[in-house]
Motif scaffolding. Structure first.
Motif, PDB file in Angstrom:
ATOM      1  N   ALA A 114       0.862  -1.180   0.000  1.00 51.64           N
ATOM      2  CA  ALA A 114       0.000   0.000   0.000  1.00 51.64           C
ATOM      3  C   ALA A 114       0.899   1.231   0.000  1.00 51.64           C
ATOM      4  O   ALA A 114       1.850   1.301   0.788  1.00 51.64           O
ATOM      5  N   PRO A 115       0.649   2.202  -0.862  1.00 48.83           N
ATOM      6  CA  PRO A 115       1.585   3.325  -0.985  1.00 48.83           C
ATOM      7  C   PRO A 115       1.761   4.136   0.283  1.00 48.83           C
ATOM      8  O   PRO A 115       2.860   4.651   0.534  1.00 48.83           O
ATOM      9  N   TYR A 116       0.720   4.268   1.105  1.00 46.53           N
ATOM     10  CA  TYR A 116       0.817   5.141   2.277  1.00 46.53           C
ATOM     11  C   TYR A 116       1.860   4.648   3.291  1.00 46.53           C
ATOM     12  O   TYR A 116       2.796   5.403   3.630  1.00 46.53           O
ATOM     13  N   PRO A 117       1.795   3.401   3.795  1.00 41.73           N
ATOM     14  CA  PRO A 117       2.853   2.970   4.731  1.00 41.73           C
ATOM     15  C   PRO A 117       4.187   2.719   4.044  1.00 41.73           C
ATOM     16  O   PRO A 117       5.245   2.898   4.655  1.00 41.73           O
ATOM     17  N   PHE A 118       4.145   2.318   2.775  1.00 40.89           N
ATOM     18  CA  PHE A 118       5.403   2.048   2.073  1.00 40.89           C
ATOM     19  C   PHE A 118       6.217   3.332   1.916  1.00 40.89           C
ATOM     20  O   PHE A 118       7.439   3.333   2.104  1.00 40.89           O
ATOM     21  N   ASP A 165       2.011   2.689 -12.279  1.00 38.08           N
ATOM     22  CA  ASP A 165       1.975   4.124 -12.590  1.00 38.08           C
ATOM     23  C   ASP A 165       1.190   4.891 -11.527  1.00 38.08           C
ATOM     24  O   ASP A 165       1.623   5.957 -11.062  1.00 38.08           O
ATOM     25  N   GLU A 166       0.051   4.332 -11.133  1.00 33.85           N
ATOM     26  CA  GLU A 166      -0.761   5.038 -10.143  1.00 33.85           C
ATOM     27  C   GLU A 166      -0.106   4.986  -8.760  1.00 33.85           C
ATOM     28  O   GLU A 166      -0.153   5.966  -8.005  1.00 33.85           O
ATOM     29  N   ALA A 171       2.750   7.901  -4.377  1.00 43.29           N
ATOM     30  CA  ALA A 171       3.988   8.034  -3.606  1.00 43.29           C
ATOM     31  C   ALA A 171       4.638   9.397  -3.830  1.00 43.29           C
ATOM     32  O   ALA A 171       5.132  10.029  -2.884  1.00 43.29           O
ATOM     33  N   TYR A 172       4.639   9.871  -5.074  1.00 43.38           N
ATOM     34  CA  TYR A 172       5.208  11.185  -5.352  1.00 43.38           C
ATOM     35  C   TYR A 172       4.469  12.288  -4.586  1.00 43.38           C
ATOM     36  O   TYR A 172       5.092  13.233  -4.077  1.00 43.38           O
ATOM     37  N   GLN A 173       3.159  12.177  -4.533  1.00 43.86           N
ATOM     38  CA  GLN A 173       2.389  13.181  -3.787  1.00 43.86           C
ATOM     39  C   GLN A 173       2.793  13.194  -2.318  1.00 43.86           C
ATOM     40  O   GLN A 173       2.925  14.267  -1.707  1.00 43.86           O
ATOM     41  N   LEU A 174       3.008  12.010  -1.747  1.00 45.45           N
ATOM     42  CA  LEU A 174       3.400  11.920  -0.344  1.00 45.45           C
ATOM     43  C   LEU A 174       4.822  12.437  -0.145  1.00 45.45           C
ATOM     44  O   LEU A 174       5.087  13.247   0.752  1.00 45.45           O
ATOM     45  N   TRP A 175       5.742  11.979  -0.973  1.00 46.69           N
ATOM     46  CA  TRP A 175       7.148  12.356  -0.793  1.00 46.69           C
ATOM     47  C   TRP A 175       7.417  13.820  -1.135  1.00 46.69           C
ATOM     48  O   TRP A 175       8.178  14.489  -0.445  1.00 46.69           O
TER      49      TRP A 175
END
Length: 456
Positions: A114-118, A165-166, A171-175
């Motif tokens: 999952a992108p959030y915890p990763f 891609d999604e 992840a880019y938005q978070l980082w």
């Protein structure tokens, strides 16, 4: 030497397991691979690689098991073909603690993350390593992993890249977009650690992911980790052109490799980036000794320990084809699979006998055998003729293969002015690209930075 000759980049290619690429070599009396679950094995390796000025330690990983060959795991278990395999991320902090410059490229399969915890896990490692973390982005290729994760079968090849891609966009938005650079004040007098006005919620409503929340980590040195990718299919090249900073490619000759490298760099330009935004690494094994005769003797000795059949079992899962079903000289023909598409296409029509000969050292990676001058000649031929940037150096006997390379080949490359004599300062990205710690503006991640025009 030409004034524009490239300085060779170098990663050690390894895995948190016993048998990685050159299967069977764990039985060699000088090999220490069975110690992979001891922390000292990894910290000593990291220190050795830093002595050799390696750019990074690239750690492969898989989810699932190799159960295609003979439709079971009998040979996989007997030869320890990437089984057991432990989590690579948990090694990094210890190795970073005993080194100052060595980078770490960690493989993680986003299909089951999952992108959030990763995103937090990689930000944490980027903080703890002071900007030395990279992520090798994979989408998986084993049906056994899909079943273990509760799916009836693996997601289709191209569909996995759509999901990837999604995942990267989230992840880019978070980082890049959740915390402003100056959000952390750590002001004891005013009792303000971070300015809430400069921490922004990410809201993503997509086909694969629904995310609403603030990134849990403050900005790390690189924000987005250095991005590796290995995929040579048409869809993989499209993905690499948009996202990858370093890509991992293998082909049989410099000429064929050059065509693939041109295709990758051209695709990057079509995606709005620069040709030099992409570094290309090739996997290679090296057997080196002070003299050519000694190197050939060492090679013949190693052959006694290698397991070609174990290499074939690994290859079966890479293609999704049970190669045990074919006679030694029957052309291998099979329908489409959801495994590694580029590998399946490359070897279609080969015979099992040909594949066993190719896997004589337990794996199919190119092998360079010779004295230091011969090895350097061959490596530089690949760099200069194929326009690659460096190598992922496999372990054959661990750690002896790396020690031999450091003691014999590194000085030869340095004498030719083709390998660094000291580390540069800065993050892993800065060392490899001689730029700032952060991704360049031409990368799609930069569009999520605060103050930038957001992607459509």
């Amino acid at each position: 030497m030409s004034a524009i000759a490239k300085e060779v980049l170098l990663n050690a290619f390894n895995m948190n397991c016993v048998g990685h690429i050159h299967h069977g070599m764990w039985t060699h009396p000088q090999d220490r691979s069975t110690e992979f679950n001891q922390l000292s094995y990894w910290t000593e390796l990291a220190q050795l690689l830093e002595r050799g000025l390696f750019d990074g330690l690239f750690i492969a990983d898989i989810l699932g098991v190799y159960d295609v060959y003979q439709q079971n795991i009998a040979l996989t278990a007997r030869e320890s073909i990437q089984l057991p395999v432990n989590d690579p991320l948990l090694l990094v902090s210890a190795m970073a603690g005993v080194t100052q410059h060595l980078g770490f490229g960690i493989t993680a399969n986003l299909s089951y993350e999952a992108p959030y915890p990763f995103a937090r896990r990689l930000s944490t490692l980027d903080h703890l390593t002071q900007g030395r973390i990279g992520w090798n982005i994979v989408t998986g290729y084993l049906d056994s992993a899909a079943r273990a994760m509760g799916l009836n079968e693996q997601i289709g090849h191209d569909r996995r890249y759509d999901q990837a891609d999604e995942f990267l966009d989230v992840a880019y938005q978070l980082w890049e977009g959740s915390w402003e650079d100056d959000a952390v004040l750590a002001d004891r007098q005013r009792r303000i650690y971070a300015d809430a006005q400069k921490i922004h919620k990410v809201t993503h409503r997509g086909e694969f992911y629904q995310v609403e929340g603030y990134h849990l980590s403050s900005p790390s040195p690189q924000r987005t980790p250095l991005l590796f990718q290995a995929g040579s299919s048409a869809r993989g090249i499209q993905f690499a052109a948009r996202h990858a900073e370093c890509t991992f490619v293998n082909h049989a000759t410099p000429a064929v490799m050059k065509a693939q490298v041109d295709k990758l760099r051209t695709a990057a330009v079509a995606a709005g980036r620069q040709r030099q935004d992409l570094k290309v690494f090739m996997g290679v094994g090296v057997i080196v000794a002070p003299t050519a005769t000694e190197a050939q003797d060492k090679y013949r000795e190693y052959l006694r320990y290698a397991s070609p059949e174990a290499g074939l079992a690994h290859f079966s899962s890479s293609t999704g084809i049970d190669l045990s079903r074919f006679g030694l000289d029957d052309p291998i023909q099979a329908g489409p699979t959801q495994a590694i598409e580029s590998v399946t296409q490359t070897y279609r029509g080969w015979t099992r006998r040909q594949l066993l000969e190719q896997h004589a050292m337990g794996g199919r990676y190119p092998l360079v055998v010779g004295d230091p001058q011969q090895v350097a000649d061959t490596l530089l031929q690949w760099v200069d003729q194929a326009d690659i940037d460096g190598f992922n150096l496999t372990r054959i006997v661990n750690p002896g293969s790396y020690r031999d390379f450091i003691d014999l080949v590194v000085p030869e490359l340095q004498a030719r002015g083709r390998y660094k004599t000291a580390y540069r300062a800065g993050s892993l990205r800065q060392k490899l690209f001689r730029q700032q710690d952060r991704l360049p503006h031409s990368h799609p991640a930069a569009g999520w930075r605060l103050g930038a025009s957001l992607p459509v």
